[in-house]
Design a protein around this motif. Structure first.
Motif, PDB file in Angstrom:
ATOM      1  N   SER A  32       6.188  85.360  18.691  1.00 45.47           N
ATOM      2  CA  SER A  32       5.877  85.576  20.098  1.00 45.47           C
ATOM      3  C   SER A  32       6.051  84.313  20.934  1.00 45.47           C
ATOM      4  CB  SER A  32       4.446  86.100  20.252  1.00 45.47           C
ATOM      5  OG  SER A  32       4.175  86.439  21.591  1.00 45.47           O
ATOM      6  N   ASP A  33       5.682  83.170  20.376  1.00 43.94           N
ATOM      7  CA  ASP A  33       5.740  81.922  21.141  1.00 43.94           C
ATOM      8  C   ASP A  33       7.172  81.418  21.324  1.00 43.94           C
ATOM      9  OD1 ASP A  33       3.004  81.856  21.414  1.00 43.94           O
ATOM     10  OD2 ASP A  33       2.699  80.633  19.622  1.00 43.94           O
ATOM     11  N   ASN A  34       8.020  81.627  20.322  1.00 43.29           N
ATOM     12  CA  ASN A  34       9.321  80.944  20.302  1.00 43.29           C
ATOM     13  C   ASN A  34      10.537  81.846  20.407  1.00 43.29           C
ATOM     14  OD1 ASN A  34       7.851  78.533  19.757  1.00 43.29           O
ATOM     15  ND2 ASN A  34       7.782  79.082  17.585  1.00 43.29           N
ATOM     16  N   CYS A  35      10.349  83.172  20.570  1.00 44.97           N
ATOM     17  CA  CYS A  35      11.497  84.078  20.470  1.00 44.97           C
ATOM     18  C   CYS A  35      12.375  84.097  21.718  1.00 44.97           C
ATOM     19  CB  CYS A  35      11.025  85.492  20.150  1.00 44.97           C
ATOM     20  SG  CYS A  35      10.044  86.259  21.452  1.00 44.97           S
ATOM     21  N   LEU A  36      11.878  83.616  22.844  1.00 45.05           N
ATOM     22  CA  LEU A  36      12.646  83.657  24.093  1.00 45.05           C
ATOM     23  C   LEU A  36      12.939  82.239  24.568  1.00 45.05           C
ATOM     24  CD1 LEU A  36      13.796  85.580  26.289  1.00 45.05           C
ATOM     25  CD2 LEU A  36      11.644  85.235  27.544  1.00 45.05           C
ATOM     26  N   GLU A  37      14.207  81.979  24.836  1.00 41.31           N
ATOM     27  CA  GLU A  37      14.605  80.654  25.334  1.00 41.31           C
ATOM     28  C   GLU A  37      15.513  80.820  26.560  1.00 41.31           C
ATOM     29  OE1 GLU A  37      17.478  77.177  23.735  1.00 41.31           O
ATOM     30  OE2 GLU A  37      15.828  77.687  22.370  1.00 41.31           O
ATOM     31  N   PRO A  38      15.162  80.180  27.686  1.00 47.38           N
ATOM     32  CA  PRO A  38      13.940  79.418  27.930  1.00 47.38           C
ATOM     33  C   PRO A  38      12.748  80.357  28.112  1.00 47.38           C
ATOM     34  CG  PRO A  38      15.222  79.540  29.930  1.00 47.38           C
ATOM     35  CD  PRO A  38      16.070  80.163  28.855  1.00 47.38           C
ATOM     36  N   SER A  39      11.573  79.829  27.924  1.00 48.47           N
ATOM     37  CA  SER A  39      10.358  80.637  28.027  1.00 48.47           C
ATOM     38  C   SER A  39       9.894  80.685  29.473  1.00 48.47           C
ATOM     39  CB  SER A  39       9.261  80.057  27.127  1.00 48.47           C
ATOM     40  OG  SER A  39       8.148  80.929  27.083  1.00 48.47           O
ATOM     41  N   THR A  40      10.660  81.417  30.278  1.00 42.06           N
ATOM     42  CA  THR A  40      10.365  81.561  31.706  1.00 42.06           C
ATOM     43  C   THR A  40      10.477  83.024  32.096  1.00 42.06           C
ATOM     44  OG1 THR A  40      12.690  81.156  32.298  1.00 42.06           O
ATOM     45  CG2 THR A  40      11.216  79.244  32.247  1.00 42.06           C
ATOM     46  N   ASP A  41       9.890  83.368  33.223  1.00 39.43           N
ATOM     47  CA  ASP A  41       9.861  84.746  33.692  1.00 39.43           C
ATOM     48  C   ASP A  41      11.213  85.126  34.299  1.00 39.43           C
ATOM     49  OD1 ASP A  41       9.385  87.200  34.789  1.00 39.43           O
ATOM     50  OD2 ASP A  41       7.556  86.620  35.851  1.00 39.43           O
ATOM     51  N   PRO A  42      11.968  86.040  33.678  1.00 39.81           N
ATOM     52  CA  PRO A  42      13.283  86.425  34.203  1.00 39.81           C
ATOM     53  C   PRO A  42      13.227  87.115  35.553  1.00 39.81           C
ATOM     54  CG  PRO A  42      13.039  87.072  31.904  1.00 39.81           C
ATOM     55  CD  PRO A  42      11.682  86.694  32.396  1.00 39.81           C
ATOM     56  N   SER A  43      12.047  87.603  35.950  1.00 41.24           N
ATOM     57  CA  SER A  43      11.954  88.344  37.211  1.00 41.24           C
ATOM     58  C   SER A  43      11.823  87.431  38.423  1.00 41.24           C
ATOM     59  CB  SER A  43      10.764  89.305  37.165  1.00 41.24           C
ATOM     60  OG  SER A  43       9.537  88.580  37.118  1.00 41.24           O
ATOM     61  N   LEU A  44      11.561  86.154  38.214  1.00 42.48           N
ATOM     62  CA  LEU A  44      11.384  85.234  39.332  1.00 42.48           C
ATOM     63  C   LEU A  44      12.731  84.900  39.969  1.00 42.48           C
ATOM     64  CD1 LEU A  44       8.734  82.765  37.843  1.00 42.48           C
ATOM     65  CD2 LEU A  44       8.360  84.718  39.380  1.00 42.48           C
ATOM     66  N   PRO A  45      12.773  84.770  41.314  1.00 41.72           N
ATOM     67  CA  PRO A  45      14.039  84.469  42.002  1.00 41.72           C
ATOM     68  C   PRO A  45      14.699  83.189  41.504  1.00 41.72           C
ATOM     69  CG  PRO A  45      12.363  85.139  43.576  1.00 41.72           C
ATOM     70  CD  PRO A  45      11.662  84.984  42.263  1.00 41.72           C
ATOM     71  N   GLU A  46      13.892  82.156  41.175  1.00 36.16           N
ATOM     72  CA  GLU A  46      14.484  80.897  40.737  1.00 36.16           C
ATOM     73  C   GLU A  46      15.166  80.996  39.370  1.00 36.16           C
ATOM     74  OE1 GLU A  46       9.925  80.426  40.128  1.00 36.16           O
ATOM     75  OE2 GLU A  46      11.318  81.418  41.505  1.00 36.16           O
TER      76      GLU A  46
END
Length: 753
Positions: free
Chosen positions: A469-483
């Protein structure tokens, strides 16, 4: 430099590190060193020192230790123990059984030795498999030892009728039944030990768990009466053979196998059928319908190739020269595959059958729609229950009422009425689809993410089941954010078939934003749960108990359960087979093959290297086999026709022989040129003339266009065998100096008249 010296130099220094000579003379020590060196060379090992022996294993010892290195750095290991008791009370190691013992030893040693494989050195996994099948044949002889009088006659009483009967059984039954007769031996063992169960034992056990008496409306396969079944359950409880899984007591097969098959080489390692009548309690998951078979049913027999491997094992007995086996060599050499398979219908050897493409697409679409509409509030609701539970302790018996009482009004307005509902409730699936049961909706949510991620990433099941859960997504940021709109996301996982010494290699692959979005939501949910619960878990796809909301690690088994309930929730199509309605319950390997087929056959110019990178298949022959094996003829022909038309339309030369097809098309239509247009291009050019009554078609206009599409003609050619599209494999040396297999697609055209 002499060839023997060259071979010695290529042996890694570490293979001799720590090796000690034990011989009493220089000559004996030289022979020991020779045998040890040969034992590391699969093509050079002597019969009595196979390459798969560990360095400390000797041919005449009571136990062999097997070790077959894999390219990945791991090894296949097992022990073969000849210390087995025979039907007459003697032991196989007794001097009087020396010939029988030697027959078994040489049979195992011969089976994969290059001298008896035509010089071929088998791949490690296949070699291991053949050794296992050889042990199974030896076990069959041991288990029928009294009938064949092996303690007196050796193998002389083996006869064609008995062997052909066994091979016939293998064609229709799993190994545990055909060779080991597990159901009968289990039944006999149970009946022989029921005397250990007293009336007091039954009364005491049922007072603690009344489900022991629940034997109505369950499938019964073992030859046990009602009283014997109840006693059997109490017996297994008494001797500790049950394990608790999600509130259900499931019978462990391992301790029973150790008892029943103590006098065999391999019997304690088999995977027997599971007899559900011996379980106590409701199964952890029962689907709405029986499943459409997604792979070979566990009660189906072996493939042609497997049967032939058993036949070749029997034949190997006839060439042993080192001992007196007593076997009828002519009889064994007369065994044939044709006789065994005569009149039988066989299913091709396979792992997973391909799900119809429209069903897979339906599952993906429904999963995405469900997640966009429901993921947020379901995760919030489950978090609310777990948080309230951590603050206010409650007994499990009152948890249902407690869970509903702590939910806010806007969650209840969604239709939630229960924390969980038993599968045995007649209205369970109606309540599930009405979104009234929260714990099960969480399972549907997890299953939906698994389907979407599995379809777009083509990962193996365990690579998804055990995502961290901690490491499976890179980068660990919210894809829904405009930035993060232009951020490229990757799935990070442990490769299921890579790594060494038990350690898996960490890999990452590009992850589509839609999957990244819901993985992020689940990661954030897990982070919130970790902050409030002592039930620590590290996996992404965690289990939430239907009994008390306890958090548990995800596994391959929970993966099956969540995907199953998701398929039921979306009401994936069913078929009627042999009078039984069955549903398609999708498996990850089917999604993996869907990815491969969709992008290989559905892309104008598929990139083999890119697909191999995603799938982890570096061998071109394996890859092509993967995207064609177990695909129905209709689907494959349509895919090939689409692929050919795409090349024709684009004017590419990426398929050898395409010019010959163009020439044949010109000849058939008496045209100087062939210009491929899409349906829309033809439609747009002819529609104005059709509307102005300048042209008439027979049949009507739409049917005319459909019947005159080039792809339709190519499909006819493929169906009639007038054209074939097949790979032409070749080998090249890559930048690292490795020889790799690649292929070109070749179109072979017969005369089209």
């Amino acid at each position: 430099m002499p060839e023997a010296t060259k071979q010695l130099h290529v042996i890694e220094h570490k293979k001799l590190t720590g090796y000690e000579l034990t011989g009493n003379s220089p000559l004996q020590e030289a022979r020991e060193l020779r045998d040890y060196i040969f034992s590391t060379m699969s093509a050079g090992s002597p019969i009595t020192k196979p390459y798969w022996f560990t360095p400390d294993t000797e041919f005449n010892k009571p136990q062999w230790n097997l070790l077959i290195p894999l390219k990945s750095g791991l090894s296949l290991t097992r022990k073969i123990d000849f210390n087995v008791d025979l039907y007459d009370g003697s032991n196989l190691l007794d001097p009087k059984n020396e010939n029988l013992l030697e027959a078994f030893r040489y049979l195992i040693a011969y089976r994969i030795h290059h001298r008896y494989t035509g010089g071929q050195v088998y791949a490690p996994e296949y070699a291991y498999q053949l050794i296992t099948r050889t042990l199974q044949i030896a076990d069959w002889i041991l288990l029928n030892g009294e009938r064949f009088e092996i303690c007196k006659q050796g193998l002389a009483q083996l006869n064609a009728n008995s062997i052909n009967h066994l091979l016939n059984e293998i064609t229709i039954l799993p190994t545990s039944e055909a060779i080991y007769n597990y159901s009968t031996r289990l039944t006999e063992w149970i009946k022989d030990h029921l005397y250990l169960v007293s009336d007091h034992d039954i009364k005491e056990a049922t007072a603690q768990n009344e489900l022991i008496l629940d034997i109505e409306n369950i499938d019964r396969e073992l030859d046990l009466s009602d009283d014997e079944l109840i006693k059997a359950r109490v017996l297994f409880l008494k001797i500790g053979y049950y394990e608790k899984v999600n509130g259900t007591l499931l019978l462990r097969a391992k301790p029973i196998l150790n008892k029943i098959y103590s006098g065999t080489f391999n019997g304690r390692s088999i995977r027997p059928l599971h007899f559900s009548e011996l379980n106590i309690g409701e199964p952890s998951y029962v689907a709405e319908f029986p499943p459409v078979e997604v792979r070979r049913n566990e009660k189906e027999g072996a493939s042609h190739r497997t049967i032939n491997s058993y036949i070749q094992t029997f034949k190997m007995l006839s060439v042993i020269e080192e001992c007196e086996t007593g076997v009828d060599a002519a009889m064994l050499q007369g065994l044939t595959l044709d006789r065994v398979i005569a009149g039988k219908e066989f299913i091709q050897s396979m792992r997973y059958r391909t799900v119809p493409i429209e069903i897979t697409l339906q599952a993906i679409r429904c999963s995405i729609e469900f997640l966009f509409e429901n993921a947020g509030w379901i995760l919030d609701a489950v978090h609310c229950v777990i948080e309230a539970k951590a603050v206010q302790k409650t007994e499990a018996s009152s948890f249902q009422e407690f869970a509903i009482s702590v939910l806010p009004e806007h969650i209840l307005a969604r239709g939630i009425r229960y924390w969980s509902v038993q599968r045995s409730n007649p209205g369970f699936y109606k309540m599930l689809r009405a979104n009234s049961t929260l714990a099960e909706l969480y399972q549907v949510l997890v299953g939906s993410i698994q389907i979407v991620t599995g379809a777009v990433m083509a990962r193996r099941r365990d690579e998804l089941s055990y995502l961290d859960s901690d490491n499976c997504l890179e980068p660990s940021t919210d894809p829904s954010l405009p930035e993060n709109a232009n951020t490229h996301y990757y799935l990070v996982f442990d490769g299921a078939k890579l790594g060494a010494a038990g350690q898996r290699e960490e890999l990452k692959r590009p992850l589509p934003r839609v999957a990244a979005l819901f993985i992020w939501k689940l990661k954030e949910f897990n982070r919130r749960i970790d902050s409030i619960t002592p039930d620590k878990a590290s996996s992404l796809f965690r289990g939430i108990s239907r009994i008390n909301a306890a958090v548990t690690q995800g596994s391959r088994f929970t993966h099956y359960n969540t995907v199953n309930i998701t398929c039921d929730y979306f009401q994936l199509p069913t078929i009627v087979k042999e009078g039984v309605e069955k549903r398609y319950y999708i498996r990850q390997h089917q999604l993996r093959r869907f990815f491969a087929i969709a992008f290989f056959w559905g892309t104008d110019n598929p990139d083999f290297e890119t697909l191999s990178y995603m799938l982890g298949h570096t061998d071109a022959k394996l890859f092509y086999h993967y995207v064609t094996e177990h695909v129905t003829g209709r689907i494959l022909r349509e895919a090939k026709a689409n692929r050919i038309q795409a090349s024709l339309k684009a004017g590419r030369q990426d398929i050898k022989g395409i010019d010959e097809l163009v020439a044949k098309l010109r000849k058939q239509f008496n045209a100087k040129q062939v210009h491929i247009k899409t349906y829309n291009e033809v439609f747009n050019s002819l529609t104005p003339m059709h509307k102005n009554n300048l042209i008439e078609t027979q049949p009507d206009f739409d049917k005319y266009l459909a019947s005159h599409a080039c792809e339709g003609h190519v499909l006819d050619y493929l169906t009639e065998g007038k054209v074939t599209l097949e790979p032409d494999f070749f080998e090249v040396v890559n930048a690292n100096g490795q020889v790799v297999s690649k292929f070109n697609l070749v179109l072979k055209v017969k005369d089209i008249e």
